[in-house]
Design an enzyme around this catalytic site. Structure first.
Site, mmCIF file in Angstrom:
data_model
loop_
_atom_site.group_PDB
_atom_site.id
_atom_site.type_symbol
_atom_site.label_atom_id
_atom_site.label_comp_id
_atom_site.label_asym_id
_atom_site.label_seq_id
_atom_site.Cartn_x
_atom_site.Cartn_y
_atom_site.Cartn_z
ATOM 1 C CG ASP A 13 -1.979 -0.907 1.179
ATOM 2 O OD1 ASP A 13 -2.069 -2.157 0.738
ATOM 3 O OD2 ASP A 13 -1.832 -2.099 2.903
ATOM 4 C CD GLU A 198 -8.667 -3.093 -0.432
ATOM 5 O OE1 GLU A 198 -9.968 -3.200 0.520
ATOM 6 O OE2 GLU A 198 -7.560 -3.660 -0.714
ATOM 7 C CG HIS A 262 -3.569 -0.049 -1.309
ATOM 8 N ND1 HIS A 262 -4.623 -0.035 -0.421
ATOM 9 C CD2 HIS A 262 -3.173 1.465 -0.489
ATOM 10 C CE1 HIS A 262 -4.259 0.971 0.322
ATOM 11 N NE2 HIS A 262 -4.069 1.735 -0.309
ATOM 12 N NE ARG A 295 0.018 -7.665 0.788
ATOM 13 C CZ ARG A 295 -1.203 -6.579 1.355
ATOM 14 N NH1 ARG A 295 -2.019 -6.371 0.805
ATOM 15 N NH2 ARG A 295 -0.929 -6.152 2.301
#
Length: 338
Positions: A13, A198, A262, A295
């Site tokens: 993110d 999102e 994201h 990630r």
């Protein structure tokens, strides 16, 4: 221009802000217990930059668990961090008709110092979005002197886990207008594993407003979608926005990149737009994808065609070695001390 990717290992993110020639970086820490900042003069130097913890989760209460997706913004000469936090692991399992979700709300930190690594980070509290439910992933944009907040939130009357909303702000922690629904999970690609909209991010470029977001579960199906509006339109009118039925940025098996999403946007010193996002380098995830730390934050220049439209392309291949185990690494890619 290309970058050494991933630009930061094990930070999902990612949010990058270029301010006065310095790149400021924050992201979800894989232990979900703190807000961290890094800075460097070049995106390639963020991996080796010192990482500073500016805020830690509370011992108990509504900001005590699963600190997700902090974003750093500069508004009216002050620094703000938008983050999501929860009091416990799950929140809506017992709500009739609701998809089971976590119990996050959106919170704001403020720092009046010129240097965000100094001064005091003050908790400005929860953003009152108009109703109490799972809420996360707030992002901010200032356009024509007005600040807007865009975020993801659940409405139990709408099937799925989260939708996208927008509102104009009275100040960086208070809405001035009611929340307006912009997008809900409706296409096949948005509902794989989870029904999710999102991780919104806003880019204003060439007289248009591009609102990217992510859909599906956080594994290999995770991908980026797009809404577009004219920069002079009423952004609080859903009719001003056009939603792409297809994702614009998806996994690239040929480049070994899976579940890109994201994202945030920054720019090169010359003003070229840079797309920042996270992705994994493998498909066999042996734990809950949320708790697999690999990630990695990545960056690539986003070109535009002759008509001014973004050419999203695909996630580029790695140029930096990446871990394949689920061991959480320290800020410079070294194992954390025992």
């Amino acid at each position: 221009m290309s970058f050494v990717n991933p630009v930061v290992l094990q930070r999902a993110d990612p949010c990058v802000l270029l301010h006065d020639g310095t790149y400021y970086f924050t992201a979800s820490h894989p232990q979900y217990d703190r807000v961290v900042l890094r800075r460097a003069g070049h995106l390639d130097d963020l991996q080796d930059a010192e990482e500073v913890t500016i805020w830690e989760r509370h011992a108990d209460g509504p900001m005590s668990h699963l600190i997700w997706a902090p974003e750093l913004h500069r508004v009216d000469g002050r620094w703000y961090v938008y983050l999501a936090a929860a009091p416990h692991d799950h929140g809506t399992a017992d709500v009739p008709g609701a998809a089971e979700t976590f119990d996050h709300r959106i919170y704001v930190l403020e720092n009046a110092a010129e240097d965000p690594f100094t001064g005091e980070w003050v908790e400005r509290g929860q953003v009152d979005t108009g109703w109490e439910s799972f809420a996360l992933d707030a992002t901010s944009v200032v356009l024509d002197g007005s600040q807007y907040l865009v975020w993801a939130q659940q409405d139990v009357a709408i099937p799925g886990h989260s939708n996208l909303y927008i509102a104009r702000m009275a100040n960086p922690w208070t809405l001035a207008t009611p929340a307006v629904l912009l997008s809900r999970p409706e296409f096949d690609w948005e509902v794989r594993g989870f029904s999710v909209n999102e991780g919104p991010s806003v880019l204003v470029h060439g007289g248009r407003v591009y609102l990217t977001y992510s859909g599906a579960a956080t594994g290999i199906d995770y991908a980026m979608g797009l809404l577009t509006a004219s920069a002079d339109a009423d952004l609080l009118d859903p009719a001003s926005w056009t939603k792409s039925p297809d994702p614009v940025f998806v996994s690239s098996p040929e480049n070994g990149q899976y579940g890109p999403g994201h994202n945030s946007f920054t720019q090169t010193p010359d003003g070229d737009v840079v797309l920042v996002y996270h992705a994994r380098t493998y498909t066999e995830i042996t734990v809950d994808p949320l708790f697999d730390p690999n990630r990695h934050a990545r960056a690539q220049v986003l070109p535009f065609d002759a008509d001014g439209n973004p050419v999203w392309g695909v996630p580029v291949p790695d140029t930096r070695p990446t871990p394949t185990s689920i061991e959480v690494l320290g800020p410079r890619g070294l194992p954390l001390p025992a």
